[in-house]
Design a protein around this motif. Structure first.
Motif, PDB file in Angstrom:
ATOM      1  N   ASP A 164      -5.000  12.838 -22.492  1.00  0.00           N
ATOM      2  CA  ASP A 164      -3.750  13.585 -22.415  1.00  0.00           C
ATOM      3  C   ASP A 164      -2.668  12.560 -22.100  1.00  0.00           C
ATOM      4  O   ASP A 164      -2.952  11.422 -21.722  1.00  0.00           O
ATOM      5  CB  ASP A 164      -3.825  14.650 -21.314  1.00  0.00           C
ATOM      6  CG  ASP A 164      -2.904  15.837 -21.584  1.00  0.00           C
ATOM      7  OD1 ASP A 164      -1.921  15.652 -22.334  1.00  0.00           O
ATOM      8  OD2 ASP A 164      -3.163  16.936 -21.052  1.00  0.00           O
ATOM      9  N   THR A 177     -12.091  12.510 -28.114  1.00  0.00           N
ATOM     10  CA  THR A 177     -11.775  11.156 -27.671  1.00  0.00           C
ATOM     11  C   THR A 177     -12.810  10.174 -28.202  1.00  0.00           C
ATOM     12  O   THR A 177     -14.020  10.452 -28.168  1.00  0.00           O
ATOM     13  CB  THR A 177     -11.751  11.084 -26.125  1.00  0.00           C
ATOM     14  OG1 THR A 177     -10.839  12.051 -25.619  1.00  0.00           O
ATOM     15  CG2 THR A 177     -11.341   9.698 -25.654  1.00  0.00           C
ATOM     16  N   LEU A 202      -5.272  15.671 -29.689  1.00  0.00           N
ATOM     17  CA  LEU A 202      -5.148  16.800 -28.764  1.00  0.00           C
ATOM     18  C   LEU A 202      -4.289  17.898 -29.382  1.00  0.00           C
ATOM     19  O   LEU A 202      -3.253  17.624 -29.995  1.00  0.00           O
ATOM     20  CB  LEU A 202      -4.513  16.327 -27.446  1.00  0.00           C
ATOM     21  CG  LEU A 202      -4.053  17.402 -26.453  1.00  0.00           C
ATOM     22  CD1 LEU A 202      -5.243  18.124 -25.843  1.00  0.00           C
ATOM     23  CD2 LEU A 202      -3.181  16.777 -25.361  1.00  0.00           C
ATOM     24  N   TYR A 262      -7.369   9.329 -28.938  1.00  0.00           N
ATOM     25  CA  TYR A 262      -7.705  10.747 -28.811  1.00  0.00           C
ATOM     26  C   TYR A 262      -6.767  11.577 -29.674  1.00  0.00           C
ATOM     27  O   TYR A 262      -5.659  11.144 -30.035  1.00  0.00           O
ATOM     28  CB  TYR A 262      -7.604  11.210 -27.342  1.00  0.00           C
ATOM     29  CG  TYR A 262      -6.195  11.288 -26.817  1.00  0.00           C
ATOM     30  CD1 TYR A 262      -5.452  12.463 -26.903  1.00  0.00           C
ATOM     31  CD2 TYR A 262      -5.594  10.175 -26.222  1.00  0.00           C
ATOM     32  CE1 TYR A 262      -4.157  12.537 -26.433  1.00  0.00           C
ATOM     33  CE2 TYR A 262      -4.302  10.237 -25.747  1.00  0.00           C
ATOM     34  CZ  TYR A 262      -3.584  11.421 -25.854  1.00  0.00           C
ATOM     35  OH  TYR A 262      -2.300  11.487 -25.393  1.00  0.00           O
ATOM     36  N   SER A 304      -9.458  18.738 -27.377  1.00  0.00           N
ATOM     37  CA  SER A 304      -9.234  17.314 -27.653  1.00  0.00           C
ATOM     38  C   SER A 304     -10.548  16.644 -27.997  1.00  0.00           C
ATOM     39  O   SER A 304     -11.629  17.110 -27.608  1.00  0.00           O
ATOM     40  CB  SER A 304      -8.596  16.614 -26.443  1.00  0.00           C
ATOM     41  OG  SER A 304      -9.517  16.510 -25.372  1.00  0.00           O
TER      42      SER A 304
END
Length: 811
Positions: free
Chosen positions: A157, A558, A570, A568, A556
């Motif tokens: 994030d 990663t 998201l 990543y 998400s």
């Protein structure tokens, strides 16, 4: 009605100077007195042999220091057993025995792990290391943005954290000093205590809060400070004795709930230590260009273990005075817009047994503004003209009880908080309502929040958390209007809000390189409102209710092939509840009775590479936001404000944060954001007001850039110097075509300088902020309802050039 005498400040400058210098001197003397009894702090450690990086993180967390190291240096290494009471440096020396590594302290107090010269590590076998080989990258801050402890650069994030040490090195005290250095974040400095933090251009006002909920959530230890209704206040907490400030960019509806459309800011205070005494003192004195007042700060924090390893307390007290620099020619008050802050925090921890802990947190914040901080640019430099001082005073109280229980399979956290806010204000209403008209405000809110959650242990293939939240608010917002001392109109609004939500998040690691996270929050929000409006004896009562239910998801994935790269993708959703326009009807203006909820979906891709043994790191995020049914705060011709939903917007941007440890002595930090935030279609507001497609979102500049360079010398007294710069391109104060003129704002550049040195446990520094004394417009509004009269423009500025001396001491 509070109206100071006209000669209130005549001849006060010398008295003020003596008062503030005396306070600063007293604080400095107390610092010196404590030095006679201060020793190097020791801590009780009990760390078994384990992965070296994990052990280093445990020492950093337990002793409240920053430890900088390269992942390459610690990979594959195990720590030695560490048990006993040591200083942090002694603990690290024992921990690193036989590893080929050693510890070195740099300016600012941080500790750096390096290879030993001529040691047995692979790098030293190839040749002795030099200062240029030692990493001083300080980015591995532990954050709790996902409600569990993680390294900042491992969170899938957009999170940036300002550590307590970093905030001290910048000399930061309030939002204006640091929050705008985060990529994608703009601080629209207006009335202290009612200023906006806007993230990724998600906001519709610049000179105060939105009509209903804000778009950025502000939290203290996860306790919400933003109101579910029109904000009574938005505390700008002093950074002294904070462990860190986390800035979460993008909607945070899953874990933090409503009013986090653009993101969230979470203050984390320093924890209580049960096994050691700790103390920190700080005092400063300074001045601001164009002001005859002297600013000062006196701050102290003390950690007291009452029963070793069982019961402890941490107490923090802050007194700060920021001098005014605007002259109110209408009241005759010079330097009228000063800012006076008092802040108290008491944090108590009871470790009932090895599994259960109970903590109680008390917070009090008082902010007094004897006059408003906007100028009338048509009157000349830093001038304003009102018939009365437009004061605004705020007070916030929080009581929080929290229980943490280790259940082996998960940690159970129970938190209950009571937040109470009050505001007292006075506004000159002579322009819209005639001579001697004044609006008084004395709103108050009472909000309770309850949260229970289970969090699985970290580090396994499957991690999860699940929780429930309940929040209830009652806000009473009276704003009566007086003219010539007589009540001419009553306006009282009551809000009753109730929210219940369930949330959860789970992460599964497919391999060492791949992991996926799925989360969501189901919410049920109701808002009851009532307004009493009208002349005495002819009040009209209007009531309404809004209900919002929905689900806010997050997903998400990663990919982390090694310690030097992470990427990543998201998708997340944010939401904000609707409300009721509680204003009297106007036969000449069709006003909507309610406004609906708005929401947005955020798509982002993040890249986090690092080079040269993590001496150079990059955090780059590309995002696209689809914002629908935007809530707008608009003005009616009779001066009343109302809210309406206005179509949608597309916010597209690229955020970058670069950190480079060029040498062990020289560091650079750069953040740069490009943003294009505009309406996705034309919006008809009615009454002939149309906002065109492509209109820019208010307060959303295309470019925002900040740079910082810091250098310290490895000589006696460890001198250091820091130079920083901020640049923000132009933006607009409001929507063009909304019926009220939109004013140009921002478009400024500011340089700051700080230099200092250390003597034992003392830090002495000189600072100069806004060196060129620029007049950067941070926010603005038009005081009329239509037309384009320059005499009705109202601008808020960055603080003029400020210089001062700061002295700090840490046990």
């Amino acid at each position: 009605m509070r109206i100071p005498a006209p000669d209130q400040t005549v001849g006060c400058s010398k008295r003020v100077l003596r008062r503030y210098l005396t306070a600063a001197l007293a604080a400095a003397l107390s610092v010196l007195a404590h030095d006679a009894f201060a020793g190097t702090a020791t801590f009780a450690f009990d760390i078994p042999p384990e992965d070296l990086a994990l052990a280093l993180n445990q020492i950093a967390q337990q002793s409240h220091i920053e430890i900088a190291y390269s992942a390459e240096l610690t990979r594959g290494k195990a720590s030695s057993l560490l048990r006993g009471r040591y200083t942090p440096e002694q603990a690290l020396d024992k921990l690193l025995q036989g590893s080929g590594l050693h510890v070195r302290r740099i300016a600012g107090g941080a500790l750096v792990i390096e290879t030993e010269r001529g040691g047995a590590s692979p790098s030293s076998e190839q040749g002795s290391s030099s200062d240029s080989d030692a990493t001083t990258q300080l980015g591995n801050i532990i954050v709790t943005a996902s409600k569990r402890s993680q390294k900042q650069r491992e969170v899938a994030d957009s999170v940036i954290a300002f550590s307590g040490n970093e905030l001290r090195q910048m000399g930061a005290q309030s939002f204006e000093d640091y929050i705008g250095r985060a990529p994608g974040v703009i601080f629209e400095q207006a009335i202290p205590g009612l200023s906006n933090v806007t993230i990724r251009g998600v906001g519709t006002t610049t000179a105060g809060p939105d009509q209903g909920q804000g778009t950025t959530g502000i939290y203290l230890n996860d306790i919400p400070l933003t109101d579910p209704s029109f904000a009574t206040s938005i505390p700008d907490i002093d950074t002294f004795d904070l462990q860190r400030v986390e800035v979460l960019r993008g909607p945070q509806g899953t874990l933090f709930g409503a009013a986090t459309l653009g993101g969230a800011v979470n203050y984390i205070v320093n924890p209580v230590y049960l096994d050691t005494y700790d103390a920190r003192l700080e005092s400063s004195v300074g001045g601001t260009q164009h002001s005859s007042d002297v600013g000062y700060t006196v701050k102290g924090a003390f950690n007291l273990p009452i029963v070793t390893d069982t019961l402890g307390m941490r107490v923090t007290a802050i007194k700060r005075f920021d001098p005014g620099y605007m002259d109110n020619i209408g009241t005759g008050q010079k330097d009228s817009n000063s800012h006076d802050i008092e802040d108290f925090r008491i944090n108590t921890l009871w470790q009932i047994n090895r599994r259960v802990s109970l903590s109680f947190f008390f917070f009090y914040d008082s902010a007094k503004n004897p006059d408003a901080s906007y100028v009338f640019p048509s009157l000349g430099d830093l001038k304003r003209d009102t018939t009365i001082p437009e004061f605004t005073d705020f007070a916030t109280r929080i009581n929080n009880l929290k229980v943490d229980t280790d259940l082996d399979f998960a940690t159970l956290t129970l938190s209950a908080a009571l937040t109470q806010k009050t505001q007292t204000s006075q506004t000159d209403a002579s322009t819209p309502l005639g001579p001697d008209a004044v609006i008084l405000g004395y709103p108050k809110t009472r909000m309770t929040s309850l949260e229970a959650r289970l969090t699985s242990p970290s580090g396994g293939a499957f991690e999860w958390l699940a929780g429930v939240y309940h929040g209830a608010l009652h806000e009473n917002f009276p704003e009566p209007v007086y003219q010539n001392g007589q009540l001419i109109e009553d306006l009282t609004i009551n809000y009753v809000s109730d929210e219940t939500s369930e949330f959860g998040e789970a992460t599964y690691r497919f391999s060492d390189q791949w992991r996926a996270t799925l989360g969501g929050r189901y919410y049920d929000i109701s808002l009851h409102t009532e307004s009493i409006v009208g002349a005495p004896g002819a009040d009209q009562i209007t009531a309404g209710r809004q209900v919002g239910r929905g689900f806010s998801p997050k997903i998400s994935i990663t990919y982390e092939p090694g310690s030097n790269f992470l990427t990543y993708a998201l998708v997340s959703k944010g939401y904000r509840s609707g409300g009721v326009n509680l204003i009297p009807p106007n036969p000449n203006f069709q006003t909507p009775s309610t406004y609906g909820s708005d929401s947005l979906v955020n798509y982002e891709i993040g890249f986090r590479p690092s080079w040269f043994n993590q001496r150079l790191t990059l955090d780059s995020t590309l995002f696209y936001i689809n914002w629908s049914d935007i809530q707008l705060r608009l003005a009616r011709p009779d001066g009343y404000a109302y809210a309406a939903n206005a179509g949608g917007a597309h916010n597209i941007g690229l955020e970058n944060a670069l950190n480079w440890a060029a040498t062990s002595n020289l560091q650079f930090q750069v953040s740069a954001t490009y943003l294009n935030a505009q309406l996705s279609k034309a919006t008809n507001l009615g009454n002939g007001n149309i906002i065109a497609e492509g209109s820019r979102i208010p307060g959303a500049p295309h470019w925002s850039v900040s740079e910082l360079a810091a250098y310290h010398w490895d000589i006696a007294y460890r001198p250091y110097v820091t130079v920083s710069h901020r640049l923000i391109s132009s933006a607009q104060s409001g929507f063009a075509g909304s019926g009220t003129p939109s004013l140009p704002i921002m478009n400024y550049s500011v340089f700051d300088l700080r230099a200092g040195f250390n003597i034992k446990q003392y830090d002495f520094s000189l600072y100069a902020n806004n060196i060129a004394d620029r007049r950067g417009v941070t926010a603005a509004y038009y005081a009329g309802s239509s037309g384009a009269d320059p005499g009705l423009d109202r601008d808020f500025y960055v603080r003029p050039r400020s210089v001062g001396l700061r002295i700090g001491w840490h046990m």
